[in-house]
Write an enzyme that holds these catalytic residues in place. Structure first.
Site: not given
Ligand SMILES: Cc1cc2nc3c(=O)[nH]c(=O)nc-3n(C[C@H](O)[C@H](O)[C@H](O)COP(=O)(O)O)c2cc1C
Length: 316
Positions: A58, A142, A277
């Protein structure tokens, strides 16, 4: 006749390509934001050019150090993280991280976040007109930051406003990444769709915590963090199931995918693509292994185009 005994196309003739709105990917396997660095860190072990796409860590307008350590804790079948969106910032990303990744022919999706609605627009504007960026993934989900992140993605109206802000400032396809930490994920998904999102990705991590019983303190300096890994896969599957029933835009599924069988669960449910992930930390080649596994599965099942498999879940 058993179609499995009649393989009429060579193994490499199987079409693994998928369309995510205006984006066509050569296969449905991406790496998830925050688990694959800026895409180059795993090279040459993983050639990012072979993946459907690489979603980078990010990015915010300014660099960010993130939360103090300890910020990662192992938990049963998963991990908790409270990295706090540490990143190099927009300028350094464009100057130092993007060019080498683009050189490796990777399809790059830039995950972005902001501390305010307008900052989301600012990051999107900073990526405008830049070559080598295939799309933007907007992190409104998040759980590890004080302001920003999940605070945006738990409210459908705010999600819609952030989506609009990014779209207004962007010339790229926009995917909105949803939080599982909500009562009704369908309403947030609909809000992003109505605002014009090209696609959705889900799930981000589940809010959680762990306690050190010797010291009687939280095991994360941030107290709470985001749970990821196989432990969250059933939750992720159900959220994706709910969202694909609700929206018409493409959905990218993630959460606890470790091997090709896990990926297949999401595709059969109706996810157009998947992201890998936490598995990258355990097995760095997990994403490539999944592509191979999907190809083999299609061959065994007599499926020539993986898109024919997507959304084939039967419920009696
Ligand atoms: C260490 C770590 C860092 C992460 N950083 C980001 C991030 O910057 N942006 C984001 O949208 N998601 C981030 N995530 C969430 C993952 O992209 C993913 O949604 C989540 O981990 C669930 O997938 P998994 O179970 O396959 O890991 C991060 C996850 C981990 C474990």
């Amino acid at each position: 006749m058993d179609h499995r005994s009649h393989k009429v196309w060579p193994m490499d003739g199987i079409d693994l390509s998928v369309r995510i709105g205006p984006l066509t990917l050569k296969n449905p396997v991406m790496t998830a934001s925050g688990t694959f660095g800026y895409g180059r860190e795993f090279h040459p072990l993983v050639d990012p050019g072979q993946l459907g796409a690489v979603v980078v860590k990010g990015i915010s307008v300014r660099p960010r150090a993130g939360n103090p350590p300890p910020r990662i804790v192992e938990t049963p079948s998963g991990m908790l993280n409270a990295i706090g969106l540490a990143n190099v910032g927009l300028e350094k990303f464009l100057k130092e991280k993007l060019p080498p990744l683009a050189k490796l022919n990777a399809v790059v999706i830039v995950n972005i976040y902001g501390h305010s609605e307008s900052e989301y627009g600012e990051v999107a504007a900073g990526l405008k007109g830049i070559e080598g960026i295939a799309g933007i993934e907007v992190n409104v989900s998040c759980p590890n930051v004080e302001r920003g992140g999940m605070a945006f993605g738990t409210d459908p109206e705010v999600t819609a406003r952030v989506t609009e802000k990014v779209l207004k400032n962007s010339d790229k396809p926009v995917i909105v990444k949803l939080s599982p930490n909500v009562t009704d994920i369908g309403s947030v998904a609909r809000a992003a769709e109505s605002a014009g999102a090209d696609g959705l990705s889900l799930i981000n991590t589940l809010a959680g915590m762990a306690v050190d019983i010797e010291k009687r303190i939280p095991r994360l300096a941030n107290v709470s963090g985001g749970l990821s890994g196989p432990a969250i896969r059933p939750v992720a599957l159900y959220k994706v199931y709910q969202v694909v029933q609700t929206v018409h835009i493409p959905v990218i599924g993630l959460g606890g995918i470790v091997d090709y069988r896990d990926a297949l669960e999401f595709l059969i449910l109706g996810a157009k693509a998947i992201q890998v992930g936490t598995a990258n930390f355990i097995q760095p080649t997990a994403s490539l292994d999944i592509i191979d596994g999907l190809r083999r599965y299609c061959e065994e099942q007599g499926i020539s185009k993986i898109e024919d498999l997507i959304g084939t879940l039967e419920i009696s």
